[in-house]
Design an enzyme around this catalytic site. Structure first.
Site, PDB file in Angstrom:
ATOM      1  CD  GLU A 125      -3.200  -0.967   1.867  1.00 57.35           C
ATOM      2  OE1 GLU A 125      -3.524   0.181   2.192  1.00 57.35           O
ATOM      3  OE2 GLU A 125      -3.908  -1.960   2.057  1.00 57.35           O
ATOM      4  CE1 TYR A 147      -1.596  -0.840   7.863  1.00 55.28           C
ATOM      5  CE2 TYR A 147      -2.062  -0.819   5.501  1.00 55.28           C
ATOM      6  CZ  TYR A 147      -1.439  -1.394   6.601  1.00 55.28           C
ATOM      7  OH  TYR A 147      -0.659  -2.512   6.433  1.00 55.28           O
ATOM      8  CE  LYS A 151       3.115  -1.443   7.846  1.00 58.25           C
ATOM      9  NZ  LYS A 151       3.571  -2.256   9.018  1.00 58.25           N
TER      10      LYS A 151
END
Ligand code: NAD
Ligand code: TDX
Length: 330
Positions: A125, A147, A151
């Protein structure tokens, strides 16, 4: 060798811990996990039969607890994170606290205790939605959700610890995992368990978003390969061998569980929903790894696991889950 595995009571971390306990009976394996909503203490019960296993309940946001756990270890494999995109849209703050600050605490402790290997577990992602072709490790990072952004930040901090302090950090970025012990908030286990329970399957938007699915056992084998052969300072993509639109995955689940197609319901799309992820795994393949499972056989194994292990997942679909679900899908 003494290895600390953070997030070892979660989905991928527990599968990896199981692999390491079996493969390396002489290594001492310690799991460090806060046992958040995302874990199930039942997952790690069977590890207790291994004499080389130990467990510490602790939070990566707690610097003192992290320092104590890292002390005396040779290597760290860092899985612990808030991992669900939909929850990061509802409450981004904890994603920054856990994924960014928590990872930084792990790195700082690893530096202070001269850890010899630090594997940081990241995700596809970080590249954002991929229009065509496949992401390679040097591509620009364009995360979309809170999110994914958290990350990406933790990836960059981990790599900064290699560049600045020479901490032997290696990053793996895998595609969407599925398999045993995955929390039923995620797409594949949600759809399997809802179908078993006779509930609707909420497909976001037009259902044509594409994910590059990998069976968790294949990803764990990749992480183990990187643990043995990976080069400090390097990033390794770990992709499965299939790209499949969500609507087709949902159809296969419905068919295998012999449910009517009418349980599939189109619902409001996820905010800023990434259309497609696709990874090139050419770099890690040079280390001798490749995925063993086809998507079809791995999905069959996964569905069977959820059919047999209803006690494991029904414990996770209680009141707190129903409250979350209402907020996420309204
Ligand atoms: P998960 O949500 O199933 O498990 C996360 C684990 O971390 C849980 O056991 C939880 O209790 C623990 N944890 C959470 N916050 C913590 C904290 N503050 N301190 C200590 N422990 C804490 O996640 P997963 O799907 O197994 O993902 C593991 C890692 O792999 C994550 O870093 C995730 O970003 C990454 N990843 C996941 C996928 C996927 O498809 N699931 C794909 C690529 C990368
Ligand atoms: O109810 C749903 N309906 C639906 O259509 C859910 C939960 C998901 N979806 C869609 C959204 C995605 O296109 O299915 C696809 C997969 O969704 P998730 O399981 O939430 O995974 P994703 O958002 O792709 O992120 C996962 O892969 C990368 C993991 O959760 C991350 O931790 C990992 O980094």
């Amino acid at each position: 060798m003494k290895i600390l595995i953070t997030g070892g009571a979660g989905f991928i971390g527990s599968n990896f811990t199981g692999l390491m306990l079996k493969k390396y009976p002489k290594y001492k394996i310690t799991v460090f996990d806060a046992l958040t909503y995302a874990s199930n203490p039942d997952t790690i019960i069977e590890f207790k039969k291994y004499p080389n296993f130990s467990f510490i309940k602790g939070d990566i946001r707690d610097i003192a607890a992290v320092d104590k756990a890292v002390s005396g270890k040779d290597a760290v494999v860092h899985f612990a994170a808030e991992s669900h995109v939909d929850r990061s849209i509802l409450d981004p703050g904890i994603f920054v606290d856990t994924n960014v600050r928590g990872t930084m605490n792990m790195l700082e402790a690893a530096k202070n205790h001269s850890i010899k290997k630090f594997i940081h577990i990241s995700t596809d992602e970080v590249y954002g939605s991929v229009k065509k072709g496949k992401s390679v490790e040097t591509d620009m990072l364009e995360p979309t959700s809170p999110y994914a952004a958290s990350k990406t930040s933790s990836d960059l901090i981990a790599l900064a610890y290699f560049k600045t302090f020479n901490l032997p950090v290696i990053v793996t970025r895998s595609s969407n995992n599925f398999g045993p012990y995955q929390h039923p908030e995620k797409f594949i286990p949600l759809f399997i368990t809802n179908a078993i329970e006779g509930k609707d399957l909420p497909l976001y938007g037009d259902g044509k978003q594409v994910r590059n699915w990998i069976y968790v056992e294949d990803n764990c084998a990749a992480i183990e390969t990187v643990f043995r052969k990976g080069k400090p300072g390097e990033v390794y993509n770990v992709g499965g061998n299939v790209e499949e639109p969500n609507i087709l995955v949902a159809g296969t689940i419905i068919k295998q569980l012999k449910k009517p197609a009418s349980i599939m319901k189109f619902v409001k799309d996820r905010l800023a929903h990434d259309r497609r992820y696709a990874l090139s795994s050419a770099k890690i393949k040079k280390l001798g790894w490749k995925p063993k499972y086809t998507f079809t056989e791995a999905l069959k194994l996964t569905i069977n696991w959820y059919v047999i292990n209803k006690n494991w997942w029904s414990a996770l679909k209680g009141k707190a889950f129903k409250d979350y679900f209402k907020k996420a899908y309204k």
